[in-house]
Design an enzyme around this catalytic site. Structure first.
Site, PDB file in Angstrom:
ATOM      1  CB  CYS A  43      -0.937   0.017   1.198  1.00  0.00           C
ATOM      2  SG  CYS A  43      -1.659  -1.588   1.602  1.00  0.00           S
ATOM      3  CB  CYS A  46      -0.521   4.043  -4.166  1.00  0.00           C
ATOM      4  SG  CYS A  46      -0.200   3.312  -5.765  1.00  0.00           S
ATOM      5  CG  HIS A  47      -2.597   4.733  -0.039  1.00  0.00           C
ATOM      6  ND1 HIS A  47      -3.663   5.555  -0.317  1.00  0.00           N
ATOM      7  CD2 HIS A  47      -2.900   3.537  -0.595  1.00  0.00           C
ATOM      8  CE1 HIS A  47      -4.579   4.872  -0.987  1.00  0.00           C
ATOM      9  NE2 HIS A  47      -4.140   3.658  -1.185  1.00  0.00           N
ATOM     10  CG  MET A  94      -7.836   0.905  -4.409  1.00  0.00           C
ATOM     11  SD  MET A  94      -6.997   1.385  -2.919  1.00  0.00           S
ATOM     12  CE  MET A  94      -7.524   0.060  -1.842  1.00  0.00           C
ATOM     13  CG  HIS A 333       6.233   9.212 -11.611  1.00  0.00           C
ATOM     14  ND1 HIS A 333       6.172   8.641 -10.370  1.00  0.00           N
ATOM     15  CD2 HIS A 333       5.842   8.239 -12.475  1.00  0.00           C
ATOM     16  CE1 HIS A 333       5.770   7.379 -10.469  1.00  0.00           C
ATOM     17  NE2 HIS A 333       5.571   7.120 -11.751  1.00  0.00           N
ATOM     18  CG  HIS A 376       2.838   7.378 -16.449  1.00  0.00           C
ATOM     19  ND1 HIS A 376       3.243   6.250 -17.118  1.00  0.00           N
ATOM     20  CD2 HIS A 376       3.129   7.150 -15.143  1.00  0.00           C
ATOM     21  CE1 HIS A 376       3.741   5.383 -16.249  1.00  0.00           C
ATOM     22  NE2 HIS A 376       3.686   5.905 -15.048  1.00  0.00           N
TER      23      HIS A 376
HETATM   24 FE1  DHE Z   1       6.295   2.193 -12.340  1.00  0.00          FE
HETATM   25  C1  DHE Z   1       8.948   3.232 -14.299  1.00  0.00           C
HETATM   26  C2  DHE Z   1       7.144   4.455  -9.970  1.00  0.00           C
HETATM   27  C3  DHE Z   1       3.396   1.495 -10.661  1.00  0.00           C
HETATM   28  C4  DHE Z   1       5.668  -0.354 -14.495  1.00  0.00           C
HETATM   29  N1  DHE Z   1       7.712   3.645 -12.224  1.00  0.00           N
HETATM   30  C5  DHE Z   1       8.736   3.892 -13.123  1.00  0.00           C
HETATM   31  C6  DHE Z   1       9.585   4.920 -12.579  1.00  0.00           C
HETATM   32  C7  DHE Z   1       9.078   5.259 -11.349  1.00  0.00           C
HETATM   33  C8  DHE Z   1       7.901   4.457 -11.123  1.00  0.00           C
HETATM   34  C9  DHE Z   1       9.639   6.282 -10.383  1.00  0.00           C
HETATM   35  C10 DHE Z   1      10.824   5.478 -13.254  1.00  0.00           C
HETATM   36  C11 DHE Z   1      12.009   4.584 -12.974  1.00  0.00           C
HETATM   37  C12 DHE Z   1      13.282   5.014 -13.685  1.00  0.00           C
HETATM   38  O1  DHE Z   1      13.238   5.282 -14.901  1.00  0.00           O
HETATM   39  O2  DHE Z   1      14.338   5.075 -13.040  1.00  0.00           O
HETATM   40  N2  DHE Z   1       5.389   2.868 -10.627  1.00  0.00           N
HETATM   41  C13 DHE Z   1       5.919   3.795  -9.809  1.00  0.00           C
HETATM   42  C14 DHE Z   1       5.037   4.016  -8.679  1.00  0.00           C
HETATM   43  O3  DHE Z   1       5.277   4.738  -7.674  1.00  0.00           O
HETATM   44  C15 DHE Z   1       3.758   3.376  -8.985  1.00  0.00           C
HETATM   45  C16 DHE Z   1       2.840   4.452  -9.528  1.00  0.00           C
HETATM   46  C17 DHE Z   1       2.983   2.776  -7.842  1.00  0.00           C
HETATM   47  C18 DHE Z   1       3.615   1.612  -7.141  1.00  0.00           C
HETATM   48  O4  DHE Z   1       3.054   1.153  -6.158  1.00  0.00           O
HETATM   49  O5  DHE Z   1       4.676   1.143  -7.520  1.00  0.00           O
HETATM   50  C19 DHE Z   1       4.184   2.471 -10.152  1.00  0.00           C
HETATM   51  N3  DHE Z   1       4.790   0.822 -12.556  1.00  0.00           N
HETATM   52  C20 DHE Z   1       3.708   0.712 -11.758  1.00  0.00           C
HETATM   53  C21 DHE Z   1       2.870  -0.387 -12.167  1.00  0.00           C
HETATM   54  O6  DHE Z   1       1.825  -0.801 -11.589  1.00  0.00           O
HETATM   55  C22 DHE Z   1       3.418  -0.899 -13.446  1.00  0.00           C
HETATM   56  C23 DHE Z   1       2.479  -0.458 -14.573  1.00  0.00           C
HETATM   57  C24 DHE Z   1       3.541  -2.413 -13.542  1.00  0.00           C
HETATM   58  C25 DHE Z   1       4.619  -3.007 -12.706  1.00  0.00           C
HETATM   59  O7  DHE Z   1       5.263  -3.938 -13.167  1.00  0.00           O
HETATM   60  O8  DHE Z   1       4.832  -2.560 -11.588  1.00  0.00           O
HETATM   61  C26 DHE Z   1       4.728  -0.129 -13.525  1.00  0.00           C
HETATM   62  N4  DHE Z   1       7.142   1.567 -14.101  1.00  0.00           N
HETATM   63  C27 DHE Z   1       6.763   0.453 -14.778  1.00  0.00           C
HETATM   64  C28 DHE Z   1       7.677   0.240 -15.890  1.00  0.00           C
HETATM   65  C29 DHE Z   1       8.613   1.288 -15.857  1.00  0.00           C
HETATM   66  C30 DHE Z   1       8.257   2.106 -14.711  1.00  0.00           C
HETATM   67  C31 DHE Z   1       7.573  -0.888 -16.911  1.00  0.00           C
HETATM   68  C32 DHE Z   1       9.799   1.505 -16.803  1.00  0.00           C
HETATM   69  C33 DHE Z   1       9.368   2.025 -18.126  1.00  0.00           C
HETATM   70  C34 DHE Z   1      10.468   1.951 -19.172  1.00  0.00           C
HETATM   71  O9  DHE Z   1      10.108   1.719 -20.343  1.00  0.00           O
HETATM   72  O10 DHE Z   1      11.640   2.125 -18.842  1.00  0.00           O
END
Ligand code: DHE
Length: 559
Positions: A43, A46-47, A94, A333, A376
């Protein structure tokens, strides 16, 4: 979740927001320990660790009057309403933790009670705490001196198997699953070392692994848990420092941890708790969002979410780092390089802006309102456009806009740092998470996995790089979207396609079906020009495939 939507959910379930309903909540020591673990693992991302809200809303017992309006305290909502929200999820994004089978009914009830209690102090971690979890599984001396495989290992894809905490390594030529290795809880992203030999993974539990791709069957050669909550990892890419260091960006404790690249031995920890760039308020929970390695200088561009600061972190002497702080915008982000790799473009998602960082001059080049809601970019998509010159594009979670910005002040000053195109995805509801392109492909691909409309969520969108228009929508064949069944017989639908990655030569684009832990879902390989489905990669081990990272494209930052 947006506040408006949050309130509408609360209203829809008929909750009388009154303190008079407050019930006395008591949890045993064991229940508290269990709830703490669930909270910090699932949790807090996000929170927030202190439950003050970030992507999701404030969830503390007391009522909150913030800049965005009023939020009822969890005590006011009461157990029944909270159970409903946690079990079913909300339209604002959520997840339905009970509905998806991730939490049992008892666990949902436990969490509904837990969030009505005051937040507990989140755990801290010292360098010596980290060392306790540090393991070199294969010493450097026992690792291959040259690639042991005849496969084109630079065309491997690392695929995050999110909910099972694993990584699949798939041969981009034969599409065979070469290896499946364990990683941290809810693995988030993968990045490659400069040479491509090492693949780094970071889990939401702050556990980092390094995988040696030169091995016949790639495996984890070192691991360490550097913090309790993390999202980003990268490596040193500047000449002379190739493969030398790795860096993890932590959400909690908010910090930057430098590690040795091959063994993950921790070298330095730097706290990012600091003051907001604009109002100068102290922020303990100043989380590290994206990190990118500069190819032209020995530094990482590190984005501190809540304070809105970009840190240019010089790693020449990692025990004594120098940090050049730039005041930017909130909440920083994700982001990516422009075509020249001089400018880093990062989303400030609370302000609907993109910050362009000039890494050559060490300055903010521009802060650009996108006109959309919650940009995003993932890493964004670069185009060398016949009219506008080099431009970089981002999607939005909260609106239908794919927006492109001019990035060449020298040769195309008229368009530099301006929105030159706003490409509208069809229908309503936003929900785009990732876009991707390759210099050799004429299209940009866009997903929409968090759009509430089933049809819009289960197709992807193809944008022509010249006309800057959506030229095709590609629905995912129904057979790959079959619902899975929970233990109590409920059907749970897989979301649509999420994230794209190209193969090494840019002729194929891969996407994956974002399913749930109950059943495997496939990776779909499309011809990047004809858009024909070429191959469906199915494997019983491929469960919840989300991020996909081609070794060559990731080591060279091609997007
Ligand atoms: Fe991510 C990148 C944070 C949820 C898949 N995500 C990033 C980055 C951050 C971030 C800070 C950049 C990293 C970097 O480049 O150094 N993501 C977060 C969260 O805080 C968030 C919103 C909520 C959480 O609880 O984590 C979150 N992210 C997700 C998912 O639910 C996703 C869709 C599926 C998963 O596997 O977790 C997801 N995030 C991704 C992916 C990237 C990413 C695939 C890299 C993209 C790329 O092409 O390089």
């Amino acid at each position: 979740m947006q506040l408006k939507k949050f309130f509408s959910v609360v209203a829809a379930i008929g909750v009388a927001v009154t303190l008079a309903q407050a019930e006395e909540i008591k949890l045993s020591k064991e229940e508290m320990a269990k709830a703490n673990k669930i909270y910090f693992d699932r949790c807090a991302g996000c929170h927030g660790m202190l439950r003050k809200g970030a992507l999701g809303p404030w969830i503390r017992p007391e009522h909150h009057k913030g800049k965005k309006g009023e939020v009822p305290g969890t005590k006011e909502l009461g157990t029944k309403a909270l159970v409903d929200i946690i079990y079913n999820g909300t339209p604002g994004g959520m997840p339905g933790w009970g509905k998806s089978g991730e939490l049992t009914k008892e666990e949902v009830e436990l969490m509904a009670k837990y969030v009505q209690l005051p937040p507990v102090a989140p755990p801290e971690k010292s360098l010596s705490d980290m060392k306790k979890s540090w393991k070199v599984l294969v010493p450097v001396s026992k690792r291959p001196k040259k690639p042991e495989t005849k496969r084109d290992w630079q065309n491997y894809f690392g695929v995050v198997l999110r909910d099972v905490g694993k990584i699949a390594i798939i041969d981009g030529v034969t599409k065979e699953v070469v290896s499946v290795v364990p990683s941290g809880f809810a693995t988030h992203i993968l990045r490659m070392s400069k040479s491509g030999r090492y693949m780094y993974a970071i889990g939401r539990d702050g556990k980092a692994e390094v995988i040696d791709l030169w091995m016949k069957k790639p495996q984890v050669v070192a691991e360490i848990r550097v913090c309790n909550d993390a999202r980003s990892i990268d490596t040193s890419k500047y000449k002379g420092y190739e493969d030398k260091y790795a860096v993890v960006g932590c959400y909690w404790p908010p910090s930057i941890v430098t590690l040795k690249g091959d063994t993950l031995e921790p070298i330095q920890i730097v706290s990012t708790a600091s003051y907001t760039y604009d109002t100068g308020e102290f922020t303990r929970e100043a989380r590290v969002a994206s990190i990118v390695a500069n190819h032209h200088k020995p530094e990482w561009v590190i984005n501190i979410k809540e304070t809105g600061q970009v840190w240019l972190y010089n790693y020449e002497d990692p025990r004594n780092p120098t940090i050049h702080m730039l005041m930017a915008e909130r909440y920083l982000h994700d982001g990516g390089w422009d075509l020249s790799k001089r400018y880093f473009l990062v989303a400030a998602n609370a302000r609907n802006k993109i910050v362009a960082v000039d890494t050559e001059k060490g300055k903010i080049a521009a802060i650009i309102p996108t006109g959309g809601v919650k940009p995003h970019p993932g890493r964004g998509a670069n185009i060398n456009h016949p009219k506008y010159g080099p431009i970089w594009c981002t999607g939005h979670i909260g609106s239908n806009d794919i927006v492109c910005i001019g990035t060449d002040p020298k040769n195309h000053p008229k368009y530099a740092w301006k929105v030159v195109a706003d490409i509208k995805l069809p229908g309503e509801g936003g929900g785009n998470l990732f876009i991707k392109t390759h210099p050799k492909c004429k299209y940009i691909f866009a997903d929409r996995p968090v759009n509430p409309n089933r049809k819009l969520q289960t197709q992807f969108y193809v944008i022509d790089k010249k006309s800057l228009k959506v030229v095709k929508t590609v629905p995912i064949p129904k057979e790959y979207l079959k619902p899975a069944k929970t233990k109590d017989g409920k059907e749970v639908k897989a979301r649509g396609p999420v994230h794209f990655e190209f193969n090494k030569d840019g002729t194929e684009v891969w996407t994956s079906i974002w399913g749930n832990k109950l059943e495997p879902t496939p990776i779909l390989v499309y011809d990047a020009n004809t858009l024909k489905l070429k191959k469906v990669i199915k494997d019983p081990r491929i469960i919840t495939p989300t991020g996909k990272f081609n070794v060559y494209n990731t080591m060279n930052d091609i997007y």
